[in-house]
Design an enzyme around this catalytic site. Structure first.
Site, PDB file in Angstrom:
ATOM      1  N   HIS A  28      -9.461   1.110   4.889  1.00 42.53           N
ATOM      2  CA  HIS A  28      -8.197   1.350   5.584  1.00 42.53           C
ATOM      3  C   HIS A  28      -8.421   2.295   6.765  1.00 42.53           C
ATOM      4  O   HIS A  28      -9.224   3.223   6.678  1.00 42.53           O
ATOM      5  CB  HIS A  28      -7.157   1.945   4.622  1.00 42.53           C
ATOM      6  CG  HIS A  28      -5.783   1.908   5.204  1.00 42.53           C
ATOM      7  ND1 HIS A  28      -5.343   2.837   6.112  1.00 42.53           N
ATOM      8  CD2 HIS A  28      -4.767   1.024   5.049  1.00 42.53           C
ATOM      9  CE1 HIS A  28      -4.105   2.525   6.480  1.00 42.53           C
ATOM     10  NE2 HIS A  28      -3.733   1.436   5.846  1.00 42.53           N
ATOM     11  N   ASN A  62       0.859  -1.185   0.000  1.00 43.28           N
ATOM     12  CA  ASN A  62       0.000   0.000   0.000  1.00 43.28           C
ATOM     13  C   ASN A  62       0.897   1.237   0.000  1.00 43.28           C
ATOM     14  O   ASN A  62       1.482   1.580   1.025  1.00 43.28           O
ATOM     15  CB  ASN A  62      -0.896  -0.034   1.245  1.00 43.28           C
ATOM     16  CG  ASN A  62      -1.747   1.211   1.373  1.00 43.28           C
ATOM     17  OD1 ASN A  62      -1.785   2.050   0.466  1.00 43.28           O
ATOM     18  ND2 ASN A  62      -2.427   1.345   2.497  1.00 43.28           N
ATOM     19  N   SER A  80       3.714  -1.800  10.353  1.00 39.99           N
ATOM     20  CA  SER A  80       5.163  -1.813  10.593  1.00 39.99           C
ATOM     21  C   SER A  80       5.837  -3.134  10.216  1.00 39.99           C
ATOM     22  O   SER A  80       6.819  -3.540  10.839  1.00 39.99           O
ATOM     23  CB  SER A  80       5.478  -1.439  12.048  1.00 39.99           C
ATOM     24  OG  SER A  80       5.077  -0.099  12.314  1.00 39.99           O
ATOM     25  N   GLY A 138       2.694   2.588  10.747  1.00 41.08           N
ATOM     26  CA  GLY A 138       3.613   3.708  10.581  1.00 41.08           C
ATOM     27  C   GLY A 138       4.342   4.110  11.853  1.00 41.08           C
ATOM     28  O   GLY A 138       4.953   5.171  11.923  1.00 41.08           O
ATOM     29  N   GLU A 176      -5.135  -4.750  10.588  1.00 36.23           N
ATOM     30  CA  GLU A 176      -4.122  -3.713  10.742  1.00 36.23           C
ATOM     31  C   GLU A 176      -4.387  -2.914  12.013  1.00 36.23           C
ATOM     32  O   GLU A 176      -5.184  -1.968  11.997  1.00 36.23           O
ATOM     33  CB  GLU A 176      -4.162  -2.758   9.543  1.00 36.23           C
ATOM     34  CG  GLU A 176      -3.912  -3.428   8.212  1.00 36.23           C
ATOM     35  CD  GLU A 176      -3.357  -2.439   7.198  1.00 36.23           C
ATOM     36  OE1 GLU A 176      -2.245  -2.679   6.717  1.00 36.23           O
ATOM     37  OE2 GLU A 176      -4.006  -1.416   6.916  1.00 36.23           O
ATOM     38  N   GLU A 189      -6.780   4.667   7.905  1.00 38.11           N
ATOM     39  CA  GLU A 189      -6.550   6.095   7.649  1.00 38.11           C
ATOM     40  C   GLU A 189      -7.817   6.746   7.095  1.00 38.11           C
ATOM     41  O   GLU A 189      -8.111   7.901   7.396  1.00 38.11           O
ATOM     42  CB  GLU A 189      -5.343   6.258   6.711  1.00 38.11           C
ATOM     43  CG  GLU A 189      -4.042   6.022   7.475  1.00 38.11           C
ATOM     44  CD  GLU A 189      -2.907   5.455   6.650  1.00 38.11           C
ATOM     45  OE1 GLU A 189      -2.959   5.485   5.414  1.00 38.11           O
ATOM     46  OE2 GLU A 189      -1.944   4.959   7.289  1.00 38.11           O
ATOM     47  N   LYS A 209       0.047   4.222  -0.228  1.00 31.79           N
ATOM     48  CA  LYS A 209      -0.614   5.389   0.380  1.00 31.79           C
ATOM     49  C   LYS A 209      -0.434   6.606  -0.530  1.00 31.79           C
ATOM     50  O   LYS A 209      -0.391   6.466  -1.751  1.00 31.79           O
ATOM     51  CB  LYS A 209      -0.099   5.610   1.802  1.00 31.79           C
ATOM     52  CG  LYS A 209      -0.192   4.319   2.637  1.00 31.79           C
ATOM     53  CD  LYS A 209       0.009   4.508   4.099  1.00 31.79           C
ATOM     54  CE  LYS A 209      -0.142   3.155   4.810  1.00 31.79           C
ATOM     55  NZ  LYS A 209      -0.054   3.253   6.257  1.00 31.79           N
TER      56      LYS A 209
END
Ligand code: 13P
Length: 248
Positions: free
Chosen positions: A95, A9, A211, A171, A165, A97, A11
């Protein structure tokens, strides 16, 4: 047996020059065959045609989002039909985010998953808890609720990959331990078994994201219910190749 799955991904990252460089590096790499590992790269929308042109044929492509229903007067959105028209087989939906920064609800994500599947796309559907939710002991309740919303709308699971996730691992460099990942993956598979069916539970890939890097992927990949990875930061680097190799 569930085929190992590695998604990258990207992003909201990259320039034309960087995209060309990453794709070239991937194309020159020696990796296990597509019978052993399914590799899917997820660039931003604007780079999809370029990546599709340049990417090696044994790797596939995902968009990172799509509109919730048929296209039309929805300024700024990209529809599932457009992705199909472009020959993009996969889409990442739900996702964290987008759930957290753009307020996408469980139902909205589920609507998107159902619509994307109805158009023939394959879906990487993401679930995961925040640190606060983990510390209050509600991890399983939370990921079960996210999965339930999707399960209520999805009849056929063969084109769905479930990505666990944990938000606190994304991150941050704080990867889940192999035991932490295995625990949630096991519970998610059990949830599918009880609420959807034995066959779907046995065949659906549940992949881990947060991560993941070249150094920690082997031990995670060895967990019985970890069927692959959704990789963010490391998917932009050559170490993504090491992560693909953790399939064997
Ligand atoms: P990182 O690998 O950068 O932690 O991101 C994980 C992720 O969100 C993949 O979708």
């Amino acid at each position: 047996a569930r085929k190992f799955f590695v998604g990258g991904n990207w992003k909201c990252n990259g320039t034309v020059e960087e995209v060309k460089k990453i794709v070239t590096t991937l194309s020159e790499a020696e990796v296990p065959s597509e019978d052993v590992v399914e590799v899917v790269i997820g660039p931003p929308f604007v780079f999809l045609p370029l990546v599709k042109t340049l990417l090696r044929r044994d790797f596939s492509i995902a968009a990172q989002n799509c509109w919730v229903r048929k296209g039309g007067a929805f300024t700024g959105e990209v529809s599932a039909e457009m992705l199909v028209n472009l020959g993009i087989p996969w889409v990442i939906l739900g996702h964290s985010e987008r759930r957290l920064l753009l307020n996408e609800s469980n139902d909205f994500v589920a609507d998107k998953v159902a619509y994307a599947l109805s158009q023939g796309l394959k879906v990487i559907a993401c679930v995961g808890e925040t640190l606060e939710q983990r510390e209050s002991g509600s991890t399983m309740a939370l990921v079960a609720a996210q999965t339930k919303a999707i399960a209520e709308q999805v009849m056929h699971w063969s084109n769905v990959v479930l990505a666990y996730e944990p938000v606190w691992a994304i991150g941050t460099g704080k990867v889940a331990t192999p035991a932490q990942a295995q625990e949630v993956h096991f519970e998610l598979r059990k949830w599918l078994h009880v609420n959807v069916g034995a066959e779907v539970a046995a065949s659906t890939r549940i992949i881990y994201g947060g991560s993941v890097n070249g150094a920690n992927c082997k031990e995670l990949a060895a967990q019985p219910d970890v069927d692959g990875f959704l990789v963010g930061g490391a998917s932009l680097k050559p170490e993504f190749i090491d992560i693909i190799k953790s399939a064997t």
